[in-house]
Design an enzyme around this catalytic site. Structure first.
Site, short mmCIF file in Angstrom:
data_model
loop_
_atom_site.label_atom_id
_atom_site.label_comp_id
_atom_site.label_asym_id
_atom_site.label_seq_id
_atom_site.Cartn_x
_atom_site.Cartn_y
_atom_site.Cartn_z
N GLU A 32 -9.24 70.95 87.52
CA GLU A 32 -8.54 71.30 86.28
C GLU A 32 -8.49 72.82 86.11
O GLU A 32 -9.48 73.51 86.32
CB GLU A 32 -9.25 70.67 85.08
CG GLU A 32 -8.55 70.97 83.74
CD GLU A 32 -9.19 70.23 82.60
OE1 GLU A 32 -9.19 68.97 82.63
OE2 GLU A 32 -9.72 70.88 81.67
N TYR A 64 -3.46 72.23 78.01
CA TYR A 64 -2.40 72.44 77.04
C TYR A 64 -3.05 72.84 75.72
O TYR A 64 -3.91 72.11 75.21
CB TYR A 64 -1.66 71.12 76.89
CG TYR A 64 -0.39 71.09 76.07
CD1 TYR A 64 0.83 71.39 76.64
CD2 TYR A 64 -0.40 70.69 74.73
CE1 TYR A 64 2.01 71.30 75.92
CE2 TYR A 64 0.77 70.60 74.00
CZ TYR A 64 1.97 70.90 74.59
OH TYR A 64 3.14 70.81 73.87
N ARG A 122 -5.18 63.02 72.67
CA ARG A 122 -4.89 63.22 71.24
C ARG A 122 -4.83 64.69 70.93
O ARG A 122 -3.94 65.18 70.26
CB ARG A 122 -5.98 62.54 70.39
CG ARG A 122 -5.67 62.53 68.89
CD ARG A 122 -6.91 62.36 68.04
NE ARG A 122 -7.75 63.56 68.03
CZ ARG A 122 -8.88 63.68 67.33
NH1 ARG A 122 -9.31 62.64 66.62
NH2 ARG A 122 -9.58 64.80 67.37
N ALA A 142 -3.95 59.07 71.10
CA ALA A 142 -3.67 59.08 72.54
C ALA A 142 -3.11 57.75 73.01
O ALA A 142 -2.26 57.71 73.91
CB ALA A 142 -4.93 59.42 73.31
N GLN A 193 -15.43 63.45 79.68
CA GLN A 193 -15.96 64.72 79.23
C GLN A 193 -17.14 65.09 80.14
O GLN A 193 -17.77 64.21 80.73
CB GLN A 193 -16.44 64.58 77.78
CG GLN A 193 -17.03 65.81 77.16
CD GLN A 193 -16.04 66.95 77.06
OE1 GLN A 193 -15.93 67.74 78.01
NE2 GLN A 193 -15.31 67.05 75.98
#
Length: 313
Positions: A32, A64, A122, A142, A193
């Site tokens: 990422e 984003y 979300r 989401a 996460q």
């Protein structure tokens, strides 16, 4: 803490194995990145992509910003990865401060640019500390975003999962229910996460299976290049930071090279224990730096692929 028999067996396998000697490299990795803000940051990003591309990641994703604050930069970065490399590019997309029509338009732009994978989230409130509320006319969460994207195009869709529960979830059961809604809406996989102890993931994996969720759950790995920054991020997202980590990083603030070595060692050991427990997919939060992720992948037996090297050149 009570360990199940499966978890004890996983721990035994990890501890009995010679250090990294039998890690076969039979894993899939993904990375990422975040969109760069300056020319210097852009140069660092593309150097990192060039370094990691030969490892043939199954995809790289680009984050984003809240409220679409990085929309143009995210799109430009993802489109360039899709255009100039052989790596499948995934674009993050959130529900924050945008109507369904606006989000759908962004998704259509990605499809037109050749992007076939979206990480559907979300998103966080644009003002830290505020409670999330759905944007008028927007996707409420989401799961709704996944369903909306599924109607537009046959995207590959990844979603987020929270081994220690999302801060907005009232309890672990509600958090799992939310994950199930996202998968049922059409998500392909869930990426977790970050967390710092293998048992955190193993317990979560067991709960996910018990809830009847069969989708792939990929552990998100955060190499700790800055301990104070990770403490702040962990506090915001409800991730437990073990006390031993503080002791390990104590005294390294002014020794960046030593800190990097410690960070790579800890993250690689976490991955080795996850691998011993049957995990074969890893997603690395690179913070746009390649060195730590590359070193960890190398210790896990991942080597440059000849075709990937040519494609990255």
């Amino acid at each position: 803490m009570t360990l199940s028999l499966n978890q004890l067996e996983e721990a035994r396998r990890a501890l009995d194995a010679p250090l990294y000697a039998d890690v076969a490299g039979d894993i899939d990795v993904s990375f990422e990145f975040f969109p760069p803000k300056t020319e210097k940051m852009e140069e660092t990003l593309w150097q990192s992509i060039g370094t990691l591309a030969p490892l043939a990641p199954r995809f790289v994703s680009v984050t984003y910003g809240a409220g679409g604050s990085t929309r143009e930069r995210t799109h430009a970065t993802v489109a360039r990865i899709a255009r100039e490399t052989a790596i499948p590019a995934a674009a993050h997309l959130t529900c924050v401060e945008a109507t369904r029509e606006e989000i759908d338009a962004v998704a259509r732009e990605y499809w037109a640019a050749g992007v076939r994978h979206i990480v559907a989230l979300r998103g966080d409130p644009p003002v830290a500390g505020e409670r999330y509320s759905a944007w008028p006319g927007g996707y409420e969460n989401a799961a709704a975003l996944v369903a909306g994207l599924r109607r537009l195009h046959p995207f590959e869709l990844s979603v987020a999962a929270y081994p220690e529960s999302h801060p907005d979830s009232p309890d672990a059961a509600a958090d799992l229910d939310n994950l199930k809604r996202k998968i049922d809406a059409g998500a392909t996989r869930a990426i977790t996460q970050f967390f710092f102890e293998p048992e955190t993931f193993f317990r979560y994996r067991d709960r996910v299976a018990a809830a009847g969720i069969a989708a792939e759950i990929v552990p998100g790995i955060m190499p700790v290049s800055n301990f104070a920054a990770v403490q702040r991020m962990s506090a915001m997202c409800g991730t437990a930071v073990p006390a031993w980590m503080g002791r390990v990083f104590a005294g390294l603030d002014d020794l960046p090279d030593a800190r990097q070595l410690v960070a790579a060692t800890l993250a690689a050991e976490l991955c080795r224990k996850l691998y011993a427990g049957g995990v074969k997919q890893f997603h690395f939060y690179t913070l746009n730096r390649a060195e730590l992720s590359f070193a960890i992948c190398h210790l896990l037996g991942v080597r440059a692929k000849i075709g990937a090297q040519a494609a990255a050149a």
